[in-house]
Design a protein around this motif. Structure first.
Motif, PDB file in Angstrom:
ATOM      1  N   GLU A 143      15.779 -35.293  40.094  1.00  0.00           N
ATOM      2  CA  GLU A 143      15.057 -35.593  38.834  1.00  0.00           C
ATOM      3  C   GLU A 143      15.613 -36.712  38.397  1.00  0.00           C
ATOM      4  N   LEU A 144      14.705 -37.759  37.935  1.00  0.00           N
ATOM      5  CA  LEU A 144      15.137 -39.197  37.334  1.00  0.00           C
ATOM      6  C   LEU A 144      14.737 -39.217  35.873  1.00  0.00           C
ATOM      7  N   THR A 145      15.576 -39.236  34.993  1.00  0.00           N
ATOM      8  CA  THR A 145      15.412 -39.224  33.537  1.00  0.00           C
ATOM      9  C   THR A 145      16.097 -40.412  33.035  1.00  0.00           C
ATOM     10  N   ASP A 185      16.962 -30.475  44.571  1.00  0.00           N
ATOM     11  CA  ASP A 185      15.943 -30.911  43.446  1.00  0.00           C
ATOM     12  C   ASP A 185      16.404 -32.299  42.989  1.00  0.00           C
ATOM     13  N   VAL A 193      20.115 -39.497  37.593  1.00  0.00           N
ATOM     14  CA  VAL A 193      19.414 -38.751  38.460  1.00  0.00           C
ATOM     15  C   VAL A 193      20.266 -37.590  38.401  1.00  0.00           C
ATOM     16  N   MET A 217      10.413 -38.403  36.857  1.00  0.00           N
ATOM     17  CA  MET A 217       9.903 -38.321  38.289  1.00  0.00           C
ATOM     18  C   MET A 217      10.771 -37.263  38.888  1.00  0.00           C
ATOM     19  N   ARG A 218      10.071 -36.200  39.833  1.00  0.00           N
ATOM     20  CA  ARG A 218      11.232 -35.191  40.486  1.00  0.00           C
ATOM     21  C   ARG A 218      10.517 -35.187  41.886  1.00  0.00           C
ATOM     22  N   SER A 219      11.700 -34.766  42.647  1.00  0.00           N
ATOM     23  CA  SER A 219      11.192 -34.152  44.179  1.00  0.00           C
ATOM     24  C   SER A 219      12.151 -33.211  44.478  1.00  0.00           C
ATOM     25  N   SER A 220      11.459 -32.256  45.255  1.00  0.00           N
ATOM     26  CA  SER A 220      12.287 -30.814  45.680  1.00  0.00           C
ATOM     27  C   SER A 220      11.853 -30.630  47.223  1.00  0.00           C
ATOM     28  N   ARG A 235      11.020 -44.254  46.045  1.00  0.00           N
ATOM     29  CA  ARG A 235       9.624 -44.142  44.893  1.00  0.00           C
ATOM     30  C   ARG A 235       9.936 -44.347  43.782  1.00  0.00           C
ATOM     31  N   VAL A 236      11.318 -44.551  43.084  1.00  0.00           N
ATOM     32  CA  VAL A 236      11.489 -44.821  41.883  1.00  0.00           C
ATOM     33  C   VAL A 236      11.884 -46.068  41.640  1.00  0.00           C
ATOM     34  N   PHE A 295      13.214 -40.632  47.577  1.00  0.00           N
ATOM     35  CA  PHE A 295      13.095 -40.374  46.025  1.00  0.00           C
ATOM     36  C   PHE A 295      13.550 -41.706  45.428  1.00  0.00           C
TER      37      PHE A 295
END
Length: 132
Positions: A67-69, A65, A73, A1-4, A27-28, A24
């Protein structure tokens, strides 16, 4: 998931970026519990320090930016200045200029990449470590 998001290079960008980080993580699924709240606060602190540097030391826009991997994060902040960040030596008597020192302590370091117009700084934070 990503947010920018991108921001004008103004002080209001810091608060907006902190809100982006909280939304963010919500949301995750990182909202609610005490450990999760501590995680949100640490991620917001990291975002705040990086965006503060972008606003304070450049005269253009900046962006964030997230990003969750897995459980990590990645937080990337870009700005329009080619000047690279400087980590000053630890000095508990110094007032100010502790931002990158805080980032290094919380995230174990950072990576800098040059962009066509400026640079970007990326840090990675293991969410399990932030919840301790």
């Amino acid at each position: 998931m990503r947010s920018s998001e991108s921001y004008p290079g103004e002080p209001g960008a810091v608060a907006a970026a902190r809100h982006l980080a909280a939304r963010f993580l919500s949301r995750v699924g990182m909202g609610g519990a005490a450990a999760a709240e501590q995680t949100v606060q640490i991620v917001q602190l990291v975002v705040s320090e990086l965006v503060t540097n972008a606003v304070r030391h450049t005269d253009g826009p900046c962006g964030v930016d997230l990003e969750l991997t897995g459980q990590t994060v990645a937080i990337t902040v870009w700005d329009t200045s080619p000047q690279l960040p400087v980590v000053t030596e630890h000095d508990p008597t110094r007032v100010g200029r502790h931002g990158m020192e805080i980032i290094t302590a919380l995230c174990g370091g950072f990576q800098v990449a040059r962009r066509e117009a400026g640079k970007q700084i990326t840090v990675r934070l293991l969410l399990a470590d932030a919840a301790v």
